[in-house]
Design a protein around this motif. Sequence first.
Motif, PDB file in Angstrom:
ATOM      1  N   ASP A 104      41.573  17.297 -12.733  1.00  0.00           N
ATOM      2  CA  ASP A 104      41.163  16.470 -11.599  1.00  0.00           C
ATOM      3  C   ASP A 104      41.457  17.100 -10.243  1.00  0.00           C
ATOM      4  N   SER A 105      42.197  18.206 -10.214  1.00  0.00           N
ATOM      5  CA  SER A 105      42.452  18.877  -8.929  1.00  0.00           C
ATOM      6  C   SER A 105      41.179  19.520  -8.375  1.00  0.00           C
ATOM      7  N   TRP A 106      40.216  19.774  -9.256  1.00  0.00           N
ATOM      8  CA  TRP A 106      38.934  20.364  -8.847  1.00  0.00           C
ATOM      9  C   TRP A 106      38.011  19.233  -8.395  1.00  0.00           C
ATOM     10  N   THR A 107      37.835  19.115  -7.071  1.00  0.00           N
ATOM     11  CA  THR A 107      37.028  18.029  -6.524  1.00  0.00           C
ATOM     12  C   THR A 107      35.730  18.497  -5.868  1.00  0.00           C
ATOM     13  N   TYR A 108      35.634  19.758  -5.471  1.00  0.00           N
ATOM     14  CA  TYR A 108      34.429  20.288  -4.843  1.00  0.00           C
ATOM     15  C   TYR A 108      34.153  21.705  -5.343  1.00  0.00           C
ATOM     16  N   ALA A 136      40.124  18.416  -0.166  1.00  0.00           N
ATOM     17  CA  ALA A 136      39.387  19.011  -1.274  1.00  0.00           C
ATOM     18  C   ALA A 136      40.162  20.102  -2.004  1.00  0.00           C
ATOM     19  N   LYS A 140      32.955  14.421 -16.785  1.00  0.00           N
ATOM     20  CA  LYS A 140      32.661  14.290 -15.364  1.00  0.00           C
ATOM     21  C   LYS A 140      31.337  13.559 -15.170  1.00  0.00           C
ATOM     22  N   THR A 198      46.231  13.781  -1.412  1.00  0.00           N
ATOM     23  CA  THR A 198      45.646  13.150  -2.583  1.00  0.00           C
ATOM     24  C   THR A 198      46.103  11.702  -2.701  1.00  0.00           C
ATOM     25  N   SER A 227      35.553  15.207   2.292  1.00  0.00           N
ATOM     26  CA  SER A 227      36.815  14.982   1.573  1.00  0.00           C
ATOM     27  C   SER A 227      37.936  14.511   2.488  1.00  0.00           C
ATOM     28  N   ALA A 231      33.222  13.772  -8.761  1.00  0.00           N
ATOM     29  CA  ALA A 231      33.829  15.095  -8.636  1.00  0.00           C
ATOM     30  C   ALA A 231      33.714  15.863  -9.957  1.00  0.00           C
ATOM     31  N   PRO A 232      33.570  17.180  -9.871  1.00  0.00           N
ATOM     32  CA  PRO A 232      33.478  17.975  -8.650  1.00  0.00           C
ATOM     33  C   PRO A 232      32.113  17.848  -7.979  1.00  0.00           C
TER      34      PRO A 232
END
Length: 394
Positions: free
Chosen positions: A277-281, A217, A302, A49, A213, A307-308
């Motif tokens: 923000d850890s959820w990107t996809y 991801a 968002k 990250t 990513s 993202a996501p």
Amino acid sequence: MRTSTSPRSTPSLASRTRLAWRLAAVGGVAALALTGCSKGSDQTSAAATATGQGSCPDVVATAQTAVKAATATDAPWDGPTTGATAQSGKTIAYVAQTMTNPGVAGVAKGIQEAAAKIGWDVRILDGQGDQAGIQNAFGQALALNPAGIVVGGFDPKSTQAQMDQAKAANIPVIGWHAVGTPGPSTDPALFTNVTTKVEDVAKISAQYIIAQSNGTAGVVVFTDDSIPFAAGKAQMIEQELGTCSSVKVLNKSNIPIPDAGTRTPQEFSSLASRLGDSWTYSVAINDLYFDNAATPLRAAGKQGNGAPYNVGAGDGSEAAFQRIASGQYQAATVPEPLNQEGWQIVDEFNRAFAGQQASGYVPAIHITDKDNVGTTTTWDPAGYREAYAKIWGK
């Protein structure tokens, strides 16, 4: 050409999760945890990250090569060019798992179009997403005494009594996404099953996420464990994501397809709050899981083109193409060539009626994203209409 749909109202999905597939899915998650976390995935993901690079450069490079090939739009027709001339006077019954599934509905449209070309009649019978409804629709199909029956998007073994009746009546049955592999099947008895290879769809959707990513991801997987085909696809997606130790599967959301419209808004809202923000996809076994994502994701702050990044591992609905083109809460889809598959189903029946073998054709894998979507609303490869019409003498 006649078409009809069942007037039944939509009931809730019964027997939603099959235990064996639950255990398989749990096993897949456990294996993923071992392949990722045993290599220090938490630490490598944090480093990824910060640097924008994952810990699996070779996996990323392989994924990027595969994605480049899958996004090409100019491949020539690679399907059959010989077969049986048109058999006349046939009626086909299409038993749909639910016509709310864009994939099931898209194939039905292709069958209708191809049937009009070859000179056949089609009846569409909507199972409306629950076991009793599907069995009722299959019973209606048998009552029509058609030349052939299509199993559209459900497990034929769930209607074994009707399958046995079709066999006793010498009515050939062709599946669409009915079993996990394309081609003829003896158990259940299918003249052929028309589908892309689920393992290829699962792999390329995961590779797209890995490639885009750079191996960094944080992924949420959406699936329907009540459908063995879908449950298996989700498990394979997770396993492929696990080939890169710095890619993390953050959550698996099991939502039955008929319930997706009502349950996904709350699920997206909850995930956004919990994962941040850890959820990107995201990756879903069907594009319809993203049909109602915009409102909750927008409420969570968002952006539609951020993202996501939502990726559909089938089936390539019109709504999905529109979201991709406009940059609104979907980045890509791995679309089935649904109309083409409808034409293939008609051609396979024509071969069966003429006493020939199934063609053995398997549609190629494709990815649609913002770079190649253009103004299209479906993945409709060139050449198949002309090829099949020539085979049929039409």
